[in-house]
Motif scaffolding. Structure first.
Motif, PDB file in Angstrom:
ATOM      1  N   PHE A 244      83.668  41.025 -39.532  1.00 25.14           N
ATOM      2  CA  PHE A 244      82.520  41.420 -38.714  1.00 25.14           C
ATOM      3  C   PHE A 244      82.178  40.366 -37.655  1.00 25.14           C
ATOM      4  CE2 PHE A 244      81.019  39.504 -42.686  1.00 25.14           C
ATOM      5  CZ  PHE A 244      80.218  38.467 -42.237  1.00 25.14           C
ATOM      6  N   ALA A 245      83.129  39.500 -37.369  1.00 28.86           N
ATOM      7  CA  ALA A 245      82.849  38.400 -36.436  1.00 28.86           C
ATOM      8  C   ALA A 245      82.445  38.908 -35.051  1.00 28.86           C
ATOM      9  CB  ALA A 245      84.087  37.503 -36.321  1.00 28.86           C
ATOM     10  N   GLU A 246      82.961  40.062 -34.645  1.00 29.19           N
ATOM     11  CA  GLU A 246      82.664  40.570 -33.305  1.00 29.19           C
ATOM     12  C   GLU A 246      81.418  41.440 -33.268  1.00 29.19           C
ATOM     13  OE1 GLU A 246      84.383  39.600 -30.677  1.00 29.19           O
ATOM     14  OE2 GLU A 246      85.595  38.359 -32.035  1.00 29.19           O
ATOM     15  N   VAL A 247      80.785  41.674 -34.420  1.00 34.19           N
ATOM     16  CA  VAL A 247      79.612  42.541 -34.446  1.00 34.19           C
ATOM     17  C   VAL A 247      78.392  41.748 -33.996  1.00 34.19           C
ATOM     18  CG1 VAL A 247      78.137  44.011 -35.873  1.00 34.19           C
ATOM     19  CG2 VAL A 247      80.604  43.886 -36.330  1.00 34.19           C
ATOM     20  N   PRO A 248      77.666  42.222 -32.977  1.00 38.79           N
ATOM     21  CA  PRO A 248      76.469  41.494 -32.519  1.00 38.79           C
ATOM     22  C   PRO A 248      75.413  41.398 -33.610  1.00 38.79           C
ATOM     23  CG  PRO A 248      77.120  43.212 -30.955  1.00 38.79           C
ATOM     24  CD  PRO A 248      77.918  43.437 -32.200  1.00 38.79           C
ATOM     25  N   ALA A 249      74.421  40.586 -33.359  1.00 37.45           N
ATOM     26  CA  ALA A 249      73.310  40.448 -34.301  1.00 37.45           C
ATOM     27  C   ALA A 249      72.589  41.783 -34.461  1.00 37.45           C
ATOM     28  CB  ALA A 249      72.342  39.374 -33.807  1.00 37.45           C
ATOM     29  N   ALA A 250      72.050  41.995 -35.641  1.00 32.11           N
ATOM     30  CA  ALA A 250      71.294  43.219 -35.891  1.00 32.11           C
ATOM     31  C   ALA A 250      70.112  43.308 -34.936  1.00 32.11           C
ATOM     32  CB  ALA A 250      70.821  43.244 -37.336  1.00 32.11           C
ATOM     33  N   GLN A 251      69.808  44.544 -34.496  1.00 31.20           N
ATOM     34  CA  GLN A 251      68.749  44.739 -33.511  1.00 31.20           C
ATOM     35  C   GLN A 251      67.932  45.969 -33.872  1.00 31.20           C
ATOM     36  OE1 GLN A 251      70.231  45.561 -29.602  1.00 31.20           O
ATOM     37  NE2 GLN A 251      68.207  45.604 -28.655  1.00 31.20           N
ATOM     38  N   VAL A 252      66.622  45.809 -33.897  1.00 28.45           N
ATOM     39  CA  VAL A 252      65.728  46.941 -34.137  1.00 28.45           C
ATOM     40  C   VAL A 252      65.507  47.664 -32.818  1.00 28.45           C
ATOM     41  CG1 VAL A 252      63.417  47.662 -34.859  1.00 28.45           C
ATOM     42  CG2 VAL A 252      64.599  45.826 -36.090  1.00 28.45           C
ATOM     43  N   VAL A 253      65.683  49.003 -32.837  1.00 32.26           N
ATOM     44  CA  VAL A 253      65.537  49.799 -31.617  1.00 32.26           C
ATOM     45  C   VAL A 253      64.590  50.952 -31.887  1.00 32.26           C
ATOM     46  CG1 VAL A 253      67.819  49.187 -30.732  1.00 32.26           C
ATOM     47  CG2 VAL A 253      67.555  51.216 -32.181  1.00 32.26           C
ATOM     48  N   ALA A 254      63.908  51.391 -30.842  1.00 33.37           N
ATOM     49  CA  ALA A 254      62.999  52.525 -30.960  1.00 33.37           C
ATOM     50  C   ALA A 254      63.800  53.823 -30.999  1.00 33.37           C
ATOM     51  CB  ALA A 254      62.018  52.541 -29.794  1.00 33.37           C
ATOM     52  N   ALA A 387      64.676  50.988 -40.154  1.00 32.30           N
ATOM     53  CA  ALA A 387      64.140  49.644 -39.940  1.00 32.30           C
ATOM     54  C   ALA A 387      62.844  49.425 -40.708  1.00 32.30           C
ATOM     55  CB  ALA A 387      63.907  49.412 -38.445  1.00 32.30           C
ATOM     56  N   ASN A 388      62.520  50.350 -41.603  1.00 29.89           N
ATOM     57  CA  ASN A 388      61.298  50.258 -42.396  1.00 29.89           C
ATOM     58  C   ASN A 388      60.042  50.270 -41.515  1.00 29.89           C
ATOM     59  OD1 ASN A 388      62.749  49.848 -45.004  1.00 29.89           O
ATOM     60  ND2 ASN A 388      63.388  47.960 -43.998  1.00 29.89           N
ATOM     61  N   ARG A 389      60.174  50.885 -40.355  1.00 33.81           N
ATOM     62  CA  ARG A 389      59.056  51.090 -39.423  1.00 33.81           C
ATOM     63  C   ARG A 389      59.146  52.501 -38.871  1.00 33.81           C
ATOM     64  NH1 ARG A 389      59.730  46.646 -34.947  1.00 33.81           N
ATOM     65  NH2 ARG A 389      58.169  48.009 -33.956  1.00 33.81           N
ATOM     66  N   GLU A 390      58.030  53.160 -38.813  1.00 33.83           N
ATOM     67  CA  GLU A 390      57.994  54.520 -38.283  1.00 33.83           C
ATOM     68  C   GLU A 390      58.593  54.536 -36.876  1.00 33.83           C
ATOM     69  OE1 GLU A 390      57.074  58.575 -38.689  1.00 33.83           O
ATOM     70  OE2 GLU A 390      56.546  57.020 -40.152  1.00 33.83           O
ATOM     71  N   GLY A 391      59.544  55.455 -36.628  1.00 33.57           N
ATOM     72  CA  GLY A 391      60.120  55.623 -35.301  1.00 33.57           C
ATOM     73  C   GLY A 391      61.079  54.544 -34.881  1.00 33.57           C
ATOM     74  N   HIS A 392      61.613  53.754 -35.825  1.00 34.23           N
ATOM     75  CA  HIS A 392      62.531  52.675 -35.483  1.00 34.23           C
ATOM     76  C   HIS A 392      63.725  52.640 -36.445  1.00 34.23           C
ATOM     77  CE1 HIS A 392      58.942  51.392 -33.301  1.00 34.23           C
ATOM     78  NE2 HIS A 392      59.719  50.589 -32.582  1.00 34.23           N
ATOM     79  N   HIS A 393      64.859  52.295 -35.880  1.00 35.40           N
ATOM     80  CA  HIS A 393      66.058  52.049 -36.685  1.00 35.40           C
ATOM     81  C   HIS A 393      66.621  50.685 -36.286  1.00 35.40           C
ATOM     82  CE1 HIS A 393      65.833  56.372 -37.533  1.00 35.40           C
ATOM     83  NE2 HIS A 393      66.653  56.146 -38.542  1.00 35.40           N
TER      84      HIS A 393
END
Length: 595
Positions: A244-254, A387-393
């Motif tokens: 997974f070296a090329e996988v960017p950092a995890a990012q929360v998106v709306a 993402a444990n937030r309403e409307g976010h992954h």
């Protein structure tokens, strides 16, 4: 059996509570009557078929085993010793006698068989041993259905083998397996032998005998090379770790307005493209399904299962993995009690149990929510998930870098075209009715109840056991489901309620006298005969409909052709008819019946 006096009433309409074709016909043709949900009365014709099925089972079992019979009303203590007084939960019929002692109606008899052998045998010289019974069992099914296929009272053959070694157990298991093949061959099933889970029974190995049927409750899979398994027993290999070296950092998106996996994928592709340039698919999303487990003692525990978004949780596979716990829906009240679980947006970062242990490694406390992953979610794999937030992954969430789990669980659905767990090729799915189940129990019950014998060196050893069941009353239902047409039942000859159905179809003393003669002479030849001798207002059409509905393999019609010197023999299965002289009809039918 004269129709004028036979305890039989046929019905023209389907019973309201019957769902399956065979169940409807068993009721309409006068074989069974519903007494209570999941409980049926066996009427004379039905009891005859049941006894004939029992006879086939008994003949084959007597070749390898000895028959006995335990009571259905049993004491609590043996089931307490093995833990099953609690494990069976609400499925157990419990009662008290006038002195307050706890009793149960036997759902199965491992404990009683084990104690009987313990009471009478003490040496390796007494073994190997195999004993069996054919007896009525009781289980308080939450949703009895399909007539005799899923009842609360049912007839079962259960047998048990007792050996001093694992090698002896294997021989006993193989002998029972061969006996089952003979039994189901004689019963005429299209059946398949599949790998199965042992479940609450325990043991090292088990196989099921499934009658192939579109109305069956069990789903099984098979491949081109001969592998076959109940879906509960299919073991999907864990995905190999990936870099997974090329996988960017995890990012929360709306991700507003994404109530389904399909809508989520659409939004991700439109607004949050993958780092590797290919489009998002449902298989790239990590679905987290939350359920509640109810343990036999009544305690409840939440469980979250993580799996690829293009898969569903198979409830039967999940139940097999968590048995003896039962799987329940996660309610509004449960979500309120666990606010970290945001419905529709559950992510793995807030999941997982935290275990506290003492210096000796003993568990002191467990906190958090157990989180188990489908084996397809491999180490290093990257996902879009809640993402444990309403409307976010969150996207680019990597197992092993950003989250972990408490273990692996085989709970996702198995589909046509999935790779076979053994060898090459792909799986195809089919449905079946469980007719028999054989287990290598091992020493679970012997250890719990202290069944030991002296070996050849004078040392006490724990006996190893096998358990082998056949649903006898269920077999009647399965045969009915597999053997009917638009007119009624079509019984295989070796389990039919009679060999011949003679019908006096018309008026006049001569016609009824000839029907009487034929029926009597057939009986004198050792055949079982139903004779429709009803006169008066019962028309030939009604008699023919009843005969087709009842489904005896051979029909003899004494009708208007008698005046021209002929009677009719009809094959119920093929519909083939032929005219023979009255003088030849008995010999013709005897030859047909006896092959």
């Amino acid at each position: 059996m004269r129709m004028s006096s036979l305890f039989l009433r046929t019905l023209r309409e389907d019973p309201a509570d019957a769902e399956l074709p065979g169940h409807k016909l068993l009721v309409r043709a006068g074989y069974i009557r519903r007494a209570a949900p999941g409980v049926y009365t066996w009427l004379p014709l039905g009891l005859t078929v049941l006894r004939r099925v029992e006879g086939i089972v008994r003949e084959e079992m007597d070749r390898i085993s000895q028959e006995l019979s335990f009571p259905a009303l049993l004491p609590r203590e043996p089931y307490e010793a093995t833990g099953r007084w609690t494990e069976y939960g609400d499925n157990l019929f419990r009662l008290k006698d006038r002195k307050g002692a706890d009793l149960l109606l036997g759902p199965t008899h491992e404990e009683m068989f084990t104690l009987a052998v313990k009471d009478l045998y003490s040496s390796y010289k007494d073994l190997p041993l195999s004993i069996y019974q054919i007896q009525t069992k009781y289980r308080d099914e939450a949703r009895p259905r399909a007539g005799l296929l899923r009842g609360r009272e049912f007839v079962m053959k259960d047998s048990y083998s007792f050996d001093v070694s694992d090698e002896g157990l294997q021989k006993s298991y193989d002998a029972h397996r061969a006996a089952y093949v003979r039994i189901f061959d004689r019963l005429g099933f299209d059946y398949v032998i599949v790998q199965a889970t042992s479940g609450a029974m325990g043991g090292s190995a088990s196989e099921e005998f499934l009658a192939v049927s579109e109305v069956g409750e069990d789903t099984f899979v098979r491949d081109e090379a001969g592998y076959a398994a109940n879906v509960e027993a299919v073991q999907v290999a864990e995905a190999a770790p990936v870099d997974f070296a090329e996988v960017p950092a995890a990012q929360v998106v709306a991700t507003p307005d994404t109530p389904t996996i399909e809508t989520l994928v659409e939004v991700l592709n439109a607004e949050h493209p993958r780092h590797d340039g290919r489009p998002w698919t449902a298989a790239d999303t990590l679905k987290n399904v939350v359920v509640m487990l109810r343990q036999p003692d009544g305690t409840r525990e939440p469980l979250v299962v993580g799996l690829p978004g293009d898969r569903q949780v198979d409830t039967k596979r999940l139940e097999a993995q968590v048995a003896p716990a039962e799987v329940e829906d996660f309610t509004e009240a449960d979500f309120a009690a666990h606010p970290q679980l945001v419905r529709g947006y559950i992510g793995p970062e807030v999941l997982g149990q935290r275990v506290t242990r003492d210096d000796d490694g003993q568990v002191l406390s467990v906190e958090g929510i157990r989180y188990l992953l489908d084996p397809r979610v491999g180490v290093g794999s990257s996902w879009a998930t809640g993402a444990n937030r309403e409307g976010h992954h969150v996207v680019n969430l990597v197992r092993g870098r950003d989250f972990e789990a408490d273990g692996i669980i085989q709970a996702a659905e198995v589909r046509d075209g999935d790779p076979s767990p053994q060898g090459e090729g792909t799986l195809s799915t089919a449905r079946g009715i469980e007719m028999g189940h054989i287990f290598q129990l091992g020493r679970k019950y012997a250890e719990a109840l202290g069944l030991k014998v002296l070996d050849e060196n004078g040392k006490l050893v724990t006996v190893t056991m096998g358990s082998y069941g056949i649903g006898v009353s269920r077999a009647v239902a399965a045969i009915a489901e597999a053997n009917h047409d638009d007119l009624g039942l079509v019984w295989p000859r070796n389990v039919a309620p009679a060999d011949v159905h003679v019908i006096a179809a018309g008026k006049g003393d001569e016609l009824f006298a000839e029907g009487e003669r034929i029926a009597r002479e057939l009986a004198d030849q050792g055949l079982t005969v139903i004779y429709d001798d009803r006169a008066g207002k019962v028309s030939p059409g009604v008699k023919f409909k009843d005969a087709e509905l009842v489904g005896v393999p051979t029909m003899v019609v004494v009708g208007k052709g008698l005046a021209q010197g002929s009677v009719e023999i009809k094959d119920r299965r093929s519909g083939e008819r032929r005219e023979v002289s009255p003088a030849d009809v008995v010999a013709e039918v005897v030859r047909e019946v006896r092959g």
